[in-house]
Write an enzyme that holds these catalytic residues in place. Structure first.
Site, PDB file in Angstrom:
ATOM      1  N   ARG A 133       0.820  -1.236   0.000  1.00  0.00           N
ATOM      2  CA  ARG A 133       0.000   0.000   0.000  1.00  0.00           C
ATOM      3  C   ARG A 133       0.844   1.272   0.000  1.00  0.00           C
ATOM      4  NH1 ARG A 133      -2.933  -3.358   3.434  1.00  0.00           N
ATOM      5  NH2 ARG A 133      -4.843  -4.099   2.450  1.00  0.00           N
ATOM      6  N   LYS A 142       2.747  11.707 -11.850  1.00  0.00           N
ATOM      7  CA  LYS A 142       1.958  10.694 -12.563  1.00  0.00           C
ATOM      8  C   LYS A 142       2.815   9.442 -12.714  1.00  0.00           C
ATOM      9  CE  LYS A 142      -1.019  13.431 -15.648  1.00  0.00           C
ATOM     10  NZ  LYS A 142      -1.291  13.724 -17.061  1.00  0.00           N
ATOM     11  N   GLU A 170       9.631  18.611 -25.679  1.00  0.00           N
ATOM     12  CA  GLU A 170       8.868  18.998 -24.475  1.00  0.00           C
ATOM     13  C   GLU A 170       9.339  20.360 -23.939  1.00  0.00           C
ATOM     14  OE1 GLU A 170       6.222  17.352 -23.775  1.00  0.00           O
ATOM     15  OE2 GLU A 170       6.589  15.412 -24.735  1.00  0.00           O
ATOM     16  N   LYS A 229       6.809  23.209 -15.175  1.00  0.00           N
ATOM     17  CA  LYS A 229       5.904  22.069 -14.921  1.00  0.00           C
ATOM     18  C   LYS A 229       5.529  22.011 -13.436  1.00  0.00           C
ATOM     19  CE  LYS A 229       4.719  17.342 -15.853  1.00  0.00           C
ATOM     20  NZ  LYS A 229       5.030  16.027 -16.366  1.00  0.00           N
ATOM     21  N   GLU A 235      -5.047  17.319 -12.968  1.00  0.00           N
ATOM     22  CA  GLU A 235      -5.432  17.661 -14.337  1.00  0.00           C
ATOM     23  C   GLU A 235      -6.927  17.942 -14.484  1.00  0.00           C
ATOM     24  OE1 GLU A 235      -3.116  15.430 -17.182  1.00  0.00           O
ATOM     25  OE2 GLU A 235      -4.585  15.862 -18.747  1.00  0.00           O
ATOM     26  N   ARG A 260      -3.524  21.974 -15.888  1.00  0.00           N
ATOM     27  CA  ARG A 260      -2.510  20.973 -16.281  1.00  0.00           C
ATOM     28  C   ARG A 260      -2.744  20.468 -17.704  1.00  0.00           C
ATOM     29  NH1 ARG A 260       0.133  16.163 -12.485  1.00  0.00           N
ATOM     30  NH2 ARG A 260       1.614  15.461 -14.062  1.00  0.00           N
ATOM     31  N   ASN A 315      -0.664  19.356 -22.447  1.00  0.00           N
ATOM     32  CA  ASN A 315      -0.930  18.449 -23.576  1.00  0.00           C
ATOM     33  C   ASN A 315      -0.784  19.149 -24.924  1.00  0.00           C
ATOM     34  OD1 ASN A 315      -1.523  16.259 -21.933  1.00  0.00           O
ATOM     35  ND2 ASN A 315      -3.644  16.895 -21.666  1.00  0.00           N
ATOM     36  N   HIS A 331      -0.013  17.301 -28.098  1.00  0.00           N
ATOM     37  CA  HIS A 331      -0.100  15.866 -27.806  1.00  0.00           C
ATOM     38  C   HIS A 331      -1.337  15.182 -28.402  1.00  0.00           C
ATOM     39  CE1 HIS A 331       3.279  16.709 -25.284  1.00  0.00           C
ATOM     40  NE2 HIS A 331       3.374  15.461 -24.890  1.00  0.00           N
ATOM     41  N   HIS A 366      -0.234  12.115 -30.426  1.00  0.00           N
ATOM     42  CA  HIS A 366      -0.545  10.714 -30.118  1.00  0.00           C
ATOM     43  C   HIS A 366      -1.082  10.004 -31.352  1.00  0.00           C
ATOM     44  CE1 HIS A 366      -0.845  11.689 -25.563  1.00  0.00           C
ATOM     45  NE2 HIS A 366       0.345  11.224 -25.872  1.00  0.00           N
ATOM     46  N   HIS A 422       7.942   9.675 -29.959  1.00  0.00           N
ATOM     47  CA  HIS A 422       7.028  10.605 -29.281  1.00  0.00           C
ATOM     48  C   HIS A 422       7.397  12.080 -29.511  1.00  0.00           C
ATOM     49  CE1 HIS A 422       4.272  11.898 -26.133  1.00  0.00           C
ATOM     50  NE2 HIS A 422       5.261  12.599 -25.588  1.00  0.00           N
TER      51      HIS A 422
END
Ligand SMILES: NC(=O)c1ccc[n+]([C@@H]2O[C@H](COP(=O)([O-])OP(=O)(O)OC[C@H]3O[C@@H](n4cnc5c(N)ncnc54)[C@H](O)[C@@H]3O)[C@@H](O)[C@H]2O)c1
Length: 342
Positions: free
Chosen positions: A108, A130, A172, A214, A224, A228, A232, A235, A239, A249
């Site tokens: 946990r 994340k 990025e 960031k 998000e 946030r 993207n 993106h 994607h 990427h």
């Protein structure tokens, strides 16, 4: 060394830009620490790791799975790791994403930190809390928000990275400048050639500015729900290109930024001159601005995007360089913008 802090719901994350992997032992309880890395990083930097157990995973997205997570749980059990264990990822975004997930769920949750060894991990993946893995070939389907206690961004590790991986990080950094920081954008225009040579001072500034940007966004919207989403930028289309054309990427994000800039221009928010500046910067950093592609296949892939709502999609646009806005865009409008890559 420059330090940025992220105040997250699960704790504070301290990101140290310019710290060395050789000092890792100072930040962990050594007798209770387990390092997780991948084969390439262990081969290149195993000799710099502290004296503690080291677990190795495979490379590539196919290693970012629940199978890998299960094997790591079992290895931790074999090592008798208990709740006082401290787990450290030493690697790129894949090692950090997997390790953050394992540490957040084993017993946990145990304490964890990252040594980010790729440019993409330093400016993006290791920052923000994340953590997650792919499921059934779909990206990041299982994961948690949980902040690492620390992130070490050792700039010396970048010297052994293949050029294509460096370029992914540049995409990025350009994104961060385009959505939030006009000064960083201008700095990149003036110093991009030095960055491409991995000039240490330039890289230290670029990595720290990206982390700072960031960290500030994540500090205001960790989960998000709003701001946030600006991260993207490039993106949604990126994607789709990644899926259809199978390009890396960072290159896909670069093309996504070109499409988003074209859309912003059609709306009258970005001048033609600003679009040209963005494309010139992307090009000068060694990233693509045009793609020989099937617009229909790309458009079909985009229609499957998670951010779609009926006939519209949440899309990040620019209201001038250095200012992002999230807008609902009509699919027909999007289809027209895809042709800007022809
Ligand atoms: N959690 C987040 O917020 C977030 C954000 C962006 C991307 N990501 C994830 O990050 C992943 C991509 O990360 P990445 O680009 O770092 O890829 P990666 O982790 O696959 O690393 C790229 C390659 O470089 C090798 N490598 C790592 N460090 C090296 C070094 N110093 N010298 C030589 N080789 C080295 C690795 O073994 C690998 O082969 C994706 O899975 C993506 O989903 C996560």
């Amino acid at each position: 060394m420059n330090i940025a802090e992220i105040q997250g719901n699960t704790g504070t994350s301290t990101v140290m830009v310019g710290e060395s992997i050789s000092n890792l032992a100072q930040y962990v309880p050594l007798e209770r620490t387990v390092v997780i890395t991948d084969e390439n990083v262990r081969h290149a930097y195993g000799h710099l790791l502290p004296d503690c157990p080291v677990l190795t995973i495979g490379t590539g997205e196919t290693a970012k799975t629940l199978d890998t997570v299960g094997r790591l749980y079992e290895s931790l059990m074999t090592l008798s790791a208990d709740r006082s264990a401290f787990v450290v990822a030493v690697g790129g975004g894949i090692v950090c994403d997997v390790t953050g997930f394992v540490a957040s769920t084993y017993l946990r949750g145990v304490r964890f930190g990252f040594v980010a060894s790729t440019l993409l991990a330093q400016v993006d993946a290791s920052v923000g809390g994340k953590n997650g893995v792919n499921v059934g070939g779909y990206k990041n389907m299982a994961g948690v928000f949980n902040q690492p206690e620390f992130v070490i961004c050792d700039l010396d590790l970048l010297g052994t990275l293949p050029e294509r991986d460096i370029l992914c990080g540049f995409a990025e950094i350009i994104k961060h400048a385009a959505i939030i920081d006009r000064n960083l954008f201008a700095f990149l225009e003036d110093n991009g050639h030095r960055a491409r040579e991995l000039d240490r001072d330039v890289m230290a500034k670029l990595v720290f500015d990206s982390v700072r940007i960031k960290a500030a966004v994540v500090g205001r919207d960790e989960r998000e729900a709003g701001e946030r989403r600006k991260l993207n930028f490039g993106h949604t289309f990126g994607h789709a290109v990644e899926k259809v054309n199978g390009i890396p990427h960072g290159e896909a994000v670069a093309l996504g930024m070109v499409v988003a800039a074209a859309l912003s221009c059609r709306k009258g928010w970005l001048s033609r001159e600003e679009v040209n500046r963005l494309e010139a910067l992307i090009d000068s950093m060694g990233l693509p601005t045009r793609l020989d592609c099937d617009p229909k296949a790309l458009f079909d892939a985009m229609k499957k995007d998670k951010k779609r709502e009926g006939d519209a999609i949440h899309f990040v646009l620019l209201d001038g360089l250095g200012k992002a806005v999230v807008e609902k865009i009509d699919l027909a409008e999007l289809e027209a913008a895809v042709h800007s890559l022809d």
